[in-house]
Write a protein that holds these residues in place. Structure first.
Motif, PDB file in Angstrom:
ATOM      1  N   TRP A 115      -3.126   9.933  -6.759  1.00  0.00           N
ATOM      2  CA  TRP A 115      -2.179  10.642  -5.886  1.00  0.00           C
ATOM      3  C   TRP A 115      -2.607  10.530  -4.420  1.00  0.00           C
ATOM      4  N   LYS A 116      -3.897  10.778  -4.156  1.00  0.00           N
ATOM      5  CA  LYS A 116      -4.374  10.730  -2.767  1.00  0.00           C
ATOM      6  C   LYS A 116      -4.271   9.311  -2.200  1.00  0.00           C
ATOM      7  N   SER A 117      -4.603   8.315  -3.026  1.00  0.00           N
ATOM      8  CA  SER A 117      -4.487   6.924  -2.562  1.00  0.00           C
ATOM      9  C   SER A 117      -3.041   6.569  -2.262  1.00  0.00           C
ATOM     10  N   SER A 118      -2.126   7.068  -3.090  1.00  0.00           N
ATOM     11  CA  SER A 118      -0.704   6.738  -2.919  1.00  0.00           C
ATOM     12  C   SER A 118      -0.143   7.284  -1.616  1.00  0.00           C
ATOM     13  N   LEU A 119      -0.677   8.407  -1.155  1.00  0.00           N
ATOM     14  CA  LEU A 119      -0.187   8.998   0.091  1.00  0.00           C
ATOM     15  C   LEU A 119      -0.615   8.193   1.314  1.00  0.00           C
ATOM     16  N   MET A 120      -1.568   7.264   1.104  1.00  0.00           N
ATOM     17  CA  MET A 120      -2.057   6.439   2.217  1.00  0.00           C
ATOM     18  C   MET A 120      -1.308   5.113   2.334  1.00  0.00           C
ATOM     19  N   THR A 121      -0.348   4.863   1.422  1.00  0.00           N
ATOM     20  CA  THR A 121       0.332   3.551   1.418  1.00  0.00           C
ATOM     21  C   THR A 121       1.854   3.699   1.374  1.00  0.00           C
ATOM     22  N   THR A 122       2.377   4.739   2.024  1.00  0.00           N
ATOM     23  CA  THR A 122       3.821   4.982   1.999  1.00  0.00           C
ATOM     24  C   THR A 122       4.561   4.286   3.143  1.00  0.00           C
ATOM     25  N   SER A 123       3.840   3.461   3.896  1.00  0.00           N
ATOM     26  CA  SER A 123       4.499   2.634   4.919  1.00  0.00           C
ATOM     27  C   SER A 123       3.801   1.282   4.987  1.00  0.00           C
ATOM     28  N   LYS A 124       4.503   0.269   5.462  1.00  0.00           N
ATOM     29  CA  LYS A 124       3.939  -1.088   5.570  1.00  0.00           C
ATOM     30  C   LYS A 124       2.700  -1.100   6.454  1.00  0.00           C
ATOM     31  N   SER A 125       2.766  -0.416   7.566  1.00  0.00           N
ATOM     32  CA  SER A 125       1.643  -0.468   8.514  1.00  0.00           C
ATOM     33  C   SER A 125       0.386   0.123   7.898  1.00  0.00           C
ATOM     34  N   GLU A 126       0.539   1.194   7.101  1.00  0.00           N
ATOM     35  CA  GLU A 126      -0.624   1.796   6.437  1.00  0.00           C
ATOM     36  C   GLU A 126      -1.248   0.806   5.453  1.00  0.00           C
ATOM     37  N   VAL A 127      -0.392   0.151   4.664  1.00  0.00           N
ATOM     38  CA  VAL A 127      -0.883  -0.823   3.685  1.00  0.00           C
ATOM     39  C   VAL A 127      -1.614  -1.959   4.401  1.00  0.00           C
ATOM     40  N   ASN A 128      -0.997  -2.485   5.454  1.00  0.00           N
ATOM     41  CA  ASN A 128      -1.596  -3.612   6.182  1.00  0.00           C
ATOM     42  C   ASN A 128      -2.973  -3.256   6.746  1.00  0.00           C
ATOM     43  N   THR A 129      -3.078  -2.040   7.275  1.00  0.00           N
ATOM     44  CA  THR A 129      -4.363  -1.595   7.836  1.00  0.00           C
ATOM     45  C   THR A 129      -5.445  -1.570   6.762  1.00  0.00           C
ATOM     46  N   ILE A 130      -5.103  -1.030   5.593  1.00  0.00           N
ATOM     47  CA  ILE A 130      -6.094  -0.917   4.513  1.00  0.00           C
ATOM     48  C   ILE A 130      -6.529  -2.298   4.025  1.00  0.00           C
ATOM     49  N   VAL A 131      -5.566  -3.175   3.740  1.00  0.00           N
ATOM     50  CA  VAL A 131      -5.942  -4.470   3.146  1.00  0.00           C
ATOM     51  C   VAL A 131      -6.730  -5.334   4.140  1.00  0.00           C
ATOM     52  N   GLN A 132      -6.464  -5.172   5.416  1.00  0.00           N
ATOM     53  CA  GLN A 132      -7.190  -5.951   6.411  1.00  0.00           C
ATOM     54  C   GLN A 132      -8.597  -5.397   6.690  1.00  0.00           C
ATOM     55  N   ASN A 133      -8.727  -4.090   6.539  1.00  0.00           N
ATOM     56  CA  ASN A 133     -10.012  -3.456   6.862  1.00  0.00           C
ATOM     57  C   ASN A 133     -10.997  -3.424   5.704  1.00  0.00           C
ATOM     58  N   GLU A 134     -10.469  -3.435   4.473  1.00  0.00           N
ATOM     59  CA  GLU A 134     -11.349  -3.384   3.301  1.00  0.00           C
ATOM     60  C   GLU A 134     -11.726  -4.800   2.878  1.00  0.00           C
ATOM     61  N   LYS A 135     -13.019  -5.024   2.649  1.00  0.00           N
ATOM     62  CA  LYS A 135     -13.454  -6.369   2.254  1.00  0.00           C
ATOM     63  C   LYS A 135     -12.873  -6.758   0.900  1.00  0.00           C
ATOM     64  N   LEU A 136     -12.812  -5.782  -0.010  1.00  0.00           N
ATOM     65  CA  LEU A 136     -12.159  -5.999  -1.308  1.00  0.00           C
ATOM     66  C   LEU A 136     -11.607  -4.658  -1.775  1.00  0.00           C
ATOM     67  N   PHE A 137     -10.610  -4.713  -2.630  1.00  0.00           N
ATOM     68  CA  PHE A 137      -9.968  -3.492  -3.124  1.00  0.00           C
ATOM     69  C   PHE A 137      -9.286  -3.793  -4.444  1.00  0.00           C
ATOM     70  N   CYS A 138      -8.865  -2.731  -5.097  1.00  0.00           N
ATOM     71  CA  CYS A 138      -8.206  -2.855  -6.402  1.00  0.00           C
ATOM     72  C   CYS A 138      -6.756  -2.393  -6.273  1.00  0.00           C
ATOM     73  N   PHE A 139      -5.836  -3.179  -6.798  1.00  0.00           N
ATOM     74  CA  PHE A 139      -4.441  -2.741  -6.901  1.00  0.00           C
ATOM     75  C   PHE A 139      -3.901  -3.279  -8.214  1.00  0.00           C
ATOM     76  N   ASN A 140      -2.682  -2.884  -8.575  1.00  0.00           N
ATOM     77  CA  ASN A 140      -2.156  -3.351  -9.855  1.00  0.00           C
ATOM     78  C   ASN A 140      -0.706  -3.804  -9.734  1.00  0.00           C
ATOM     79  N   GLU A 141      -0.328  -4.688 -10.640  1.00  0.00           N
ATOM     80  CA  GLU A 141       1.060  -5.121 -10.767  1.00  0.00           C
ATOM     81  C   GLU A 141       1.528  -4.815 -12.189  1.00  0.00           C
ATOM     82  N   TYR A 142       2.840  -4.669 -12.352  1.00  0.00           N
ATOM     83  CA  TYR A 142       3.399  -4.323 -13.673  1.00  0.00           C
ATOM     84  C   TYR A 142       4.359  -5.416 -14.110  1.00  0.00           C
ATOM     85  N   PHE A 143       4.059  -6.060 -15.226  1.00  0.00           N
ATOM     86  CA  PHE A 143       4.987  -7.038 -15.788  1.00  0.00           C
ATOM     87  C   PHE A 143       4.698  -7.194 -17.282  1.00  0.00           C
TER      88      PHE A 143
END
Length: 473
Positions: A196-224
């Motif tokens: 829940w807390k992580s989701s509140l940090m990615t509710t806009s494109k700019s927030e997502v872009n900042t995180i992915v550029q600043n973190e050396k590596l991170f975990c996310f998921n896709e659904y298919f």
């Protein structure tokens, strides 16, 4: 920020060609306490053919569509007034980014309003369906889920809610679905707080872009294919067309790819599983600490130290990043060349036709503020032919008596040509709707479902009314 939970019931599945017929929305604060709510239903837009199956699901009868006094344009205006009053908020629904948000954008676009309401003026957006899939992936016991024949968790709201003690007596009613969605959000916030807390940090494109550029590596998921799949990745570049962050899957050894030729890399990037994953920054991805990935095959064998080493190799190789970007650019150009050969109707042009000019934005405001008798004059001020067309179509639907007879006939004939077509059109047609009714009738006759068979007869009469109105055009 407050959360604006919302849901639409619609005449079909296409945000481009169908319409909203019911809106339910509840504004809550950060503790999920209700602050305000909005609910409205409207009549059917003239010239639109509903999908019988969609009306059966949301229990909308032809009588409701005939007798509701509020028009579609009236509903949009009331909804817009409410959502602006709630601004700024995080606008959230259940599968809203894939469904309701597209209806909202395209409805606002076709009614001469700013389509990006949930992303401007401090507003942000989220989607509880993506969150519950993520929460279930990392915290499997946080929520009870039904299981499909293939053994996968099922995330349909009308099944999840009762299984988890959430009142959902009015499934597929807009306000009922909103209340159930808030119930699911509370479960995530309480039982999977890291998600829940992580989701509140990615509710806009700019927030997502900042995180992915600043973190050396991170975990996310896709659904298919019925499953959420985690990836531990590192950022390489932005997609040259879609602007989505392009990230390398660190379970692959980067040394295999670094010195490949452009052609070999292009072939490698097409293979499955993909070595490059897109983080869809405008679709509320949930980005987690990379340690979450260590619980899953492909990453736990490597460990965080090895994953970090691979990330550092990629981060320091600018030539490889440029090569990936060039491959993506070539693929996008090939797709554009194919798409440019397709005919695009005004209703479909929200993403391809460009933004409204400042002058046309001003004309839109004047159109909404003018008396009906003056709207035709304002319609002719639009420089963009799409907005001129939408304005005249709105007048046809809301107050056709003010249109000159030749203009009314032109619009009327164009609608008749669309909805009476016997071709397999992009929109729903009378022949398509009759065919769907026949198939549904066979199904309910076999089940001896007299209630739904009665609804079939009502829907058949309703389609005949629409057909009779346009068949002599």
């Amino acid at each position: 920020m407050n959360y604006a939970f919302y849901d639409f019931e619609t005449t079909g599945r296409s945000g481009t060609w169908d319409q909203i017929i019911q809106v339910g929305a509840v504004l809550v604060n950060a503790e999920f306490q209700e602050l305000d709510r909005f609910e409205a239903k409207c009549s059917l837009r003239p010239g639109l053919v509903p999908e019988p199956g969609a009306l059966l699901v949301n229990k909308t009868t032809p009588d409701m569509l005939r007798k509701t006094n509020l028009s579609h344009y009236g509903l949009v205006n009331q909804m817009l007034q409410t959502f602006k009053k709630w601004t700024p908020s995080i606008f959230i629904g259940y599968n809203s980014i894939g469904f309701d948000e597209e209806f909202l954008r395209k409805t606002l676009f076709k009614t001469l309003n700013d389509p990006y309401l949930t992303q401007f003026d401090g507003n942000k957006r989220g989607d509880i369906l993506g969150l519950i899939r993520t929460a279930h992936l990392y915290y499997p016991d946080c929520i009870k889920t039904p299981t499909s024949d293939k053994g996968n968790a099922v995330f349909k709201l009308d099944q999840l809610a009762p299984l988890n003690g959430i009142e959902h007596g009015n499934a597929h009613d807009a306000i009922g679905d909103v209340i159930a969605t808030i119930g699911i959000a509370k479960i995530i916030a309480n039982k999977a707080p890291a998600v829940w807390k992580s989701s509140l940090m990615t509710t806009s494109k700019s927030e997502v872009n900042t995180i992915v550029q600043n973190e050396k590596l991170f975990c996310f998921n896709e659904y298919f294919y019925g499953k959420a799949r985690p990836y531990v990745v590192t950022f390489l570049c932005f997609h040259p067309k879609y602007n989505w962050p392009q990230c390398f899957d660190l379970k692959e050894d980067p040394n295999t790819y670094l010195n490949m030729s452009m052609q070999d890399l292009k072939e490698a990037m097409k293979k499955s599983p993909k070595i490059i994953r897109s983080v869809k920054n405008n679709k509320h991805p949930v980005i987690m600490n990379p340690k979450f990935g260590e619980n899953f095959d492909g990453y736990k064998q490597l460990g965080i130290k090895k994953l970090m080493e691979r990330a550092e190799i990629l981060q320091s190789n600018e030539e490889f990043k440029k090569k990936v970007s060039r491959v993506l650019e070539e693929e996008a150009q090939e797709k554009d060349d194919l798409d440019s050969q397709l005919d695009v109707e005004a209703e479909e042009s929200i993403y391809s036709g460009g933004f409204a000019s400042e002058q046309d934005k001003s004309n839109m405001k004047e159109f909404h503020q003018s008396e009906w008798k003056d709207k035709l004059f304002v319609a002719d001020k639009f420089k963009d032919a799409r907005f001129n067309y939408f304005a005249k179509r709105l007048i046809y639907e809301e107050n056709p008596s003010i249109l000159p007879k030749d203009m009314y006939n032109e619009i009327h004939r164009a609608i008749a040509k669309q909805i009476l077509s016997t071709n397999d059109e992009k929109w729903n047609t009378i022949p398509k709707a009759y065919n769907e009714l026949d198939n549904l009738r066979v199904k309910y006759e076999e089940a001896d479902d007299q209630e739904r068979l009665g609804m079939m007869n009502d829907l058949n009469k309703f389609l005949e009314e629409i057909e009779n109105k346009y068949q002599d055009a």
